[in-house]
Design a protein around this motif. Structure first.
Motif, PDB file in Angstrom:
ATOM      1  N   GLU A 156       0.828  -1.195   0.000  1.00  0.00           N
ATOM      2  CA  GLU A 156       0.000   0.000   0.000  1.00  0.00           C
ATOM      3  C   GLU A 156       0.874   1.262   0.000  1.00  0.00           C
ATOM      4  OE1 GLU A 156      -2.889  -0.492   3.010  1.00  0.00           O
ATOM      5  OE2 GLU A 156      -4.021   1.281   2.432  1.00  0.00           O
ATOM      6  N   ASN A 157       1.861   1.276   0.884  1.00  0.00           N
ATOM      7  CA  ASN A 157       2.702   2.464   0.984  1.00  0.00           C
ATOM      8  C   ASN A 157       3.519   2.710  -0.269  1.00  0.00           C
ATOM      9  OD1 ASN A 157       1.730   3.068   3.458  1.00  0.00           O
ATOM     10  ND2 ASN A 157       3.434   2.168   4.588  1.00  0.00           N
ATOM     11  N   SER A 158       3.981   1.632  -0.893  1.00  0.00           N
ATOM     12  CA  SER A 158       4.824   1.867  -2.059  1.00  0.00           C
ATOM     13  C   SER A 158       3.984   2.278  -3.260  1.00  0.00           C
ATOM     14  CB  SER A 158       5.686   0.644  -2.362  1.00  0.00           C
ATOM     15  OG  SER A 158       4.902  -0.378  -2.912  1.00  0.00           O
ATOM     16  N   VAL A 159       2.771   1.748  -3.352  1.00  0.00           N
ATOM     17  CA  VAL A 159       1.909   2.163  -4.470  1.00  0.00           C
ATOM     18  C   VAL A 159       1.391   3.590  -4.240  1.00  0.00           C
ATOM     19  CG1 VAL A 159      -0.220   1.675  -5.733  1.00  0.00           C
ATOM     20  CG2 VAL A 159       1.235  -0.201  -5.011  1.00  0.00           C
ATOM     21  N   LEU A 160       1.155   3.928  -2.993  1.00  0.00           N
ATOM     22  CA  LEU A 160       0.511   5.219  -2.693  1.00  0.00           C
ATOM     23  C   LEU A 160       1.502   6.272  -2.203  1.00  0.00           C
ATOM     24  CD1 LEU A 160      -2.728   4.006  -0.903  1.00  0.00           C
ATOM     25  CD2 LEU A 160      -2.371   4.485  -3.320  1.00  0.00           C
ATOM     26  N   ARG A 161       2.750   6.198  -2.665  1.00  0.00           N
ATOM     27  CA  ARG A 161       3.718   7.157  -2.140  1.00  0.00           C
ATOM     28  C   ARG A 161       3.431   8.572  -2.616  1.00  0.00           C
ATOM     29  NH1 ARG A 161       5.951   4.520  -6.210  1.00  0.00           N
ATOM     30  NH2 ARG A 161       7.125   5.656  -7.772  1.00  0.00           N
ATOM     31  N   TRP A 162       2.509   8.699  -3.564  1.00  0.00           N
ATOM     32  CA  TRP A 162       2.126  10.029  -4.036  1.00  0.00           C
ATOM     33  C   TRP A 162       1.165  10.720  -3.097  1.00  0.00           C
ATOM     34  CZ3 TRP A 162      -3.145   9.933  -4.816  1.00  0.00           C
ATOM     35  CH2 TRP A 162      -3.714   8.683  -5.067  1.00  0.00           C
ATOM     36  N   GLN A 163       0.719   9.997  -2.062  1.00  0.00           N
ATOM     37  CA  GLN A 163      -0.250  10.620  -1.166  1.00  0.00           C
ATOM     38  C   GLN A 163       0.443  11.447  -0.103  1.00  0.00           C
ATOM     39  OE1 GLN A 163      -2.907   7.552   0.275  1.00  0.00           O
ATOM     40  NE2 GLN A 163      -4.539   8.571  -0.833  1.00  0.00           N
ATOM     41  N   GLU A 164      -0.194  12.546   0.230  1.00  0.00           N
ATOM     42  CA  GLU A 164       0.404  13.463   1.186  1.00  0.00           C
ATOM     43  C   GLU A 164       0.566  12.818   2.556  1.00  0.00           C
ATOM     44  OE1 GLU A 164      -1.473  17.177   1.318  1.00  0.00           O
ATOM     45  OE2 GLU A 164       0.086  18.045   2.561  1.00  0.00           O
ATOM     46  N   ALA A 186      -6.602  20.401 -10.890  1.00  0.00           N
ATOM     47  CA  ALA A 186      -6.888  19.108 -11.510  1.00  0.00           C
ATOM     48  C   ALA A 186      -5.638  18.397 -12.009  1.00  0.00           C
ATOM     49  CB  ALA A 186      -7.917  19.262 -12.634  1.00  0.00           C
ATOM     50  N   LEU A 187      -4.571  18.492 -11.245  1.00  0.00           N
ATOM     51  CA  LEU A 187      -3.398  17.667 -11.555  1.00  0.00           C
ATOM     52  C   LEU A 187      -3.673  16.253 -11.054  1.00  0.00           C
ATOM     53  CD1 LEU A 187      -0.488  20.043 -10.492  1.00  0.00           C
ATOM     54  CD2 LEU A 187      -1.390  19.638 -12.795  1.00  0.00           C
ATOM     55  N   PHE A 188      -3.090  15.269 -11.737  1.00  0.00           N
ATOM     56  CA  PHE A 188      -3.277  13.887 -11.302  1.00  0.00           C
ATOM     57  C   PHE A 188      -2.306  13.618 -10.156  1.00  0.00           C
ATOM     58  CE2 PHE A 188      -4.254  14.031 -15.887  1.00  0.00           C
ATOM     59  CZ  PHE A 188      -5.628  13.801 -15.785  1.00  0.00           C
ATOM     60  N   PRO A 189      -2.845  13.419  -8.937  1.00  0.00           N
ATOM     61  CA  PRO A 189      -1.960  13.363  -7.771  1.00  0.00           C
ATOM     62  C   PRO A 189      -1.001  12.172  -7.771  1.00  0.00           C
ATOM     63  CG  PRO A 189      -4.241  12.921  -7.150  1.00  0.00           C
ATOM     64  CD  PRO A 189      -4.260  13.341  -8.572  1.00  0.00           C
ATOM     65  N   TRP A 190      -1.336  11.122  -8.530  1.00  0.00           N
ATOM     66  CA  TRP A 190      -0.475   9.940  -8.525  1.00  0.00           C
ATOM     67  C   TRP A 190       0.638  10.041  -9.573  1.00  0.00           C
ATOM     68  CZ3 TRP A 190      -5.573  10.163  -9.839  1.00  0.00           C
ATOM     69  CH2 TRP A 190      -5.871  10.036 -11.191  1.00  0.00           C
ATOM     70  N   ARG A 191       0.655  11.149 -10.300  1.00  0.00           N
ATOM     71  CA  ARG A 191       1.696  11.337 -11.295  1.00  0.00           C
ATOM     72  C   ARG A 191       2.646  12.436 -10.850  1.00  0.00           C
ATOM     73  NH1 ARG A 191       0.690  10.486 -17.178  1.00  0.00           N
ATOM     74  NH2 ARG A 191      -0.565   8.603 -17.278  1.00  0.00           N
ATOM     75  N   THR A 192       3.911  12.260 -11.153  1.00  0.00           N
ATOM     76  CA  THR A 192       4.869  13.318 -10.853  1.00  0.00           C
ATOM     77  C   THR A 192       4.568  14.495 -11.780  1.00  0.00           C
ATOM     78  OG1 THR A 192       6.420  12.514 -12.491  1.00  0.00           O
ATOM     79  CG2 THR A 192       6.682  11.680 -10.239  1.00  0.00           C
ATOM     80  N   VAL A 193       5.205  15.617 -11.497  1.00  0.00           N
ATOM     81  CA  VAL A 193       5.041  16.806 -12.323  1.00  0.00           C
ATOM     82  C   VAL A 193       5.267  16.471 -13.799  1.00  0.00           C
ATOM     83  CG1 VAL A 193       6.222  18.961 -12.914  1.00  0.00           C
ATOM     84  CG2 VAL A 193       5.512  18.533 -10.555  1.00  0.00           C
ATOM     85  N   GLU A 194       6.371  15.778 -14.062  1.00  0.00           N
ATOM     86  CA  GLU A 194       6.683  15.467 -15.456  1.00  0.00           C
ATOM     87  C   GLU A 194       5.621  14.563 -16.082  1.00  0.00           C
ATOM     88  OE1 GLU A 194      10.757  14.438 -16.309  1.00  0.00           O
ATOM     89  OE2 GLU A 194      10.137  13.265 -18.040  1.00  0.00           O
ATOM     90  N   LYS A 195       5.192  13.554 -15.330  1.00  0.00           N
ATOM     91  CA  LYS A 195       4.186  12.634 -15.870  1.00  0.00           C
ATOM     92  C   LYS A 195       2.841  13.341 -16.072  1.00  0.00           C
ATOM     93  CE  LYS A 195       6.815   9.115 -16.185  1.00  0.00           C
ATOM     94  NZ  LYS A 195       7.293   8.765 -17.531  1.00  0.00           N
ATOM     95  N   ASN A 196       2.559  14.321 -15.234  1.00  0.00           N
ATOM     96  CA  ASN A 196       1.349  15.112 -15.428  1.00  0.00           C
ATOM     97  C   ASN A 196       1.412  15.860 -16.751  1.00  0.00           C
ATOM     98  OD1 ASN A 196      -1.022  15.655 -13.498  1.00  0.00           O
ATOM     99  ND2 ASN A 196       0.670  15.196 -12.116  1.00  0.00           N
ATOM    100  N   VAL A 197       2.545  16.471 -16.994  1.00  0.00           N
ATOM    101  CA  VAL A 197       2.693  17.257 -18.217  1.00  0.00           C
ATOM    102  C   VAL A 197       2.662  16.342 -19.444  1.00  0.00           C
ATOM    103  CG1 VAL A 197       4.189  18.882 -19.437  1.00  0.00           C
ATOM    104  CG2 VAL A 197       3.929  19.059 -16.968  1.00  0.00           C
TER     105      VAL A 197
END
Ligand SMILES: Nc1ncnc2c1ncn2[C@@H]1O[C@H](COP(=O)(O)OP(=O)(O)O)[C@@H](O)[C@H]1O
Ligand SMILES: [Mg+2]
Lengths: 264, 291
Positions: free
Chosen positions: A250-258, B101-112
């Motif tokens: 979970e943590n590695s997949v969701l590392r984009w979460q704040e 509306a940026l995709f939070p699971w994508r990095t800045v570059e991947k968003n662009v």
């Protein structure tokens, strides 16, 4: 003008480890010592249990049981997730289906799995198939319901944003809807993984020839008390491992979460 | 209206009526279940022009923009881009929303890179273009970060980079800077004008701030509500490049008064307008304009 706070507080690892383990260590010491003075056959000291553990491990019998249990748990979990996630995405997306299905889902997920266990045995016997089936049943609903919830709450702006770029419906599902609901899906998976073990033991107690649940049940019948504790201990360790692994995933997949609020 | 250059986007008696209610199908009183968000909207946006649409919240600005983006279907009239009727979204239009509306699971570059993926570009081509536009908005060092690590102003710059990356002809911006603080907003204004100057994109910029509209635009369309329609348009003949001193110039004040009066005359009481428009407009209107 715009600066980022990049400092990450490094917690004292030793202190955390101490805080997290102290209670368990104390309990284990109590278990090792107190039964020596209790002289109760139902409460063997930890040492005796560990001896039995070593014996069962060295003969390979323990691993036969673990292997049998894990195999069924993993197959059941895999099937249930493979069904629940796509179905959850569809139900969450097409709100009409959800309206019709929701009451039924409420009934099904709130009916104790132990209550319907005999039904599975009746129809599918006491072999592997009925055990896998009951695990599929038990692990299906948490993930399904979480996935539905996740898909329903996807930020509409993200969907619009993707649509404004002319994305296809398939693209929208795979590039937006599923990643956006992944926190929910993974929480469902984590729940399901621990349910798989619980349900499995229940099923093995009803009828089996191998498996940790069978081992515990059988040992109790035969008054092989230390052996029974070995089974329980093994299950506890397996449970912790499963939780650890699914939390890691979970943590590695969701590392984009704040915030990662996942408790271990 | 046309001063030599081509019309890129236009509308003909454009209207949209929302169906209200929980989608129960047939309602007994169909009239009660509708809301006319837009009526008879006629606009013409020239290629390369920077046009703002200003109006009180709820007057239908977003609705208009979403129709132009192809996300909403108008219920009457027509909208055109390049002379063809708009029937759906396409990469020739980029939309930028207030909520980033940026995709939070994508990095800045991947968003662009998102629009470029939809476009079907190869991996290395995407990365190259993405880096170029991240640099354009001055955030190269944040290319590998996730959106949650960025401030509001940075997020919006990335959203702009994402839209520019797939090279649309027009940027549709829906109150893009409404959620950032005043100071950042001023910086973003300069930045947007710099990018506009560099990329020659056509920009339709929706805002409820009169000052913002005047400062940025070649032309301001004044929109009023119930039903939403374009009440007037004002050519802004302030010199470019624009700088902050202009905001205190006499001409700026004249435009401000003019737009204010259009908005005001569409409503019965001043107080109603000011509460609808909110604090921001109140602040920007000179004292004598508030009667
Ligand atoms: N999806 C919708 N369904 C029904 N009514 C809507 C919808 N979107 C907007 N409206 C209504 O249409 C009017 C115009 O809304 P909007 O275009 O969002 O205005 P603005 O962007 O100027 O604030 C408002 O009265 C709003 O409540
Ligand atoms: Mg709006």
């Amino acid at each position: 003008m715009e600066e980022l706070e990049l400092q990450e507080k490094k917690p004292n690892i030793l202190l955390t480890l101490y805080q997290k383990s102290i209670l368990i260590v104390v309990l284990l010491i109590l278990w090792a010592v107190v039964p020596l003075y209790l002289h109760n056959i139902y409460v063997p000291p930890l040492g005796e249990v560990l001896q039995e553990f070593a014996k069962l491990a060295s003969t390979g019998e323990l691993f036969k049981h673990i292997g049998a249990s894990l195999k069924i748990a993993l197959i059941g979990l895999a099937i249930s997730q493979a069904l629940a996630i796509p179905l959850g995405v569809l139900i969450g997306w097409f709100k009409k289906i959800d309206t019709y299905l929701d009451p039924l889902l409420v009934v099904m997920r709130n009916t104790s799995i132990l209550a319907i266990l005999p039904l599975f045995v009746l129809f599918l016997g006491i072999g592997e198939v009925s055990k896998i089936a009951i695990i599929v049943w038990g692990c299906f609903f948490p993930t399904l319901i979480n996935t539905i919830q996740g898909v329903k709450t996807v930020d509409q702006n993200l969907i619009r944003s993707a649509q404004s770029m002319g994305i296809s419906t398939t693209g929208l599902f795979f590039k937006v809807v599923i990643p956006a609901s992944s926190p929910y899906i993974l929480a469902g998976f984590r729940l399901s993984a621990s349910i798989a073990l619980i349900v499995l033991v229940g099923a093995e107690m009803v009828g089996a020839f191998y498996g940790i649940g069978f081992m515990i049940f059988n040992a109790q019948h035969a008054y092989m008390i230390p052996r029974m504790y070995v089974g329980i201990l093994t299950l506890a360790i397996l449970g912790v491992l499963v939780n650890l692994l699914s939390t890691k995933l979970e943590n590695s997949v969701l590392r984009w979460q704040e915030t990662n609020t996942n408790a271990v | 209206m046309v001063d030599g250059s081509k019309i890129l986007i236009s509308t003909e008696d454009l209207g949209l009526v929302y169906k209200l209610g929980r989608g129960k199908g047939k309602s007994k009183n169909p009239k009660a279940a509708t809301l006319t968000a837009l009526r008879d909207v006629n606009i013409g946006i020239r290629e390369g022009e920077f046009v703002s649409v200003v109006g009180p919240s709820g007057c239908g600005k977003s609705t208009l923009l979403y129709i132009l983006a192809g996300l909403y279907r108008n219920t009457s009239g027509k909208a055109f881009i390049h002379g063809h009727e708009i029937t759906g979204p396409s990469l020739d239009r980029g939309i930028i929303m207030q909520a980033y509306a940026l995709f939070p699971w994508r990095t800045v570059e991947k968003n662009v890179e998102f629009g470029l993926e939809v476009k079907g570009l190869k991996k290395n081509e995407r990365a190259e273009i993405a880096r170029e536009f991240i640099e354009l908005v001055g955030l190269s060092e944040f290319a590998d970060r996730y959106p949650y690590e960025l401030s509001g102003g940075m997020k919006q710059r990335i959203a702009i980079a994402r839209a520019l990356a797939y090279d649309p002809d027009v940027l549709l911006m829906d109150e893009p800077f409404a959620a950032v603080d005043e100071q950042t907003r001023t910086l973003l204004h300069d930045e947007l004008l710099r990018i506009w100057d560099k990329t020659h994109k056509t920009i339709i910029f929706v805002t409820h701030s009169i000052d913002e509209a005047i400062f940025l635009s070649d032309r301001v369309l004044v929109m009023t509500s119930s039903p939403g329609t374009i009440r007037d348009e004002i050519e802004i003949e302030l010199p470019r490049p624009r700088n902050n001193e202009l905001k205190s110039s006499e001409l700026f004040g004249t435009y401000r008064n003019k737009i204010w009066q259009h908005l005001q005359s569409s409503t019965d009481s001043t107080r109603e307008v000011t509460t609808i428009l909110g604090r921001h407009i109140l602040d920007t209107v000179p004292q004598e304009a508030v009667i």
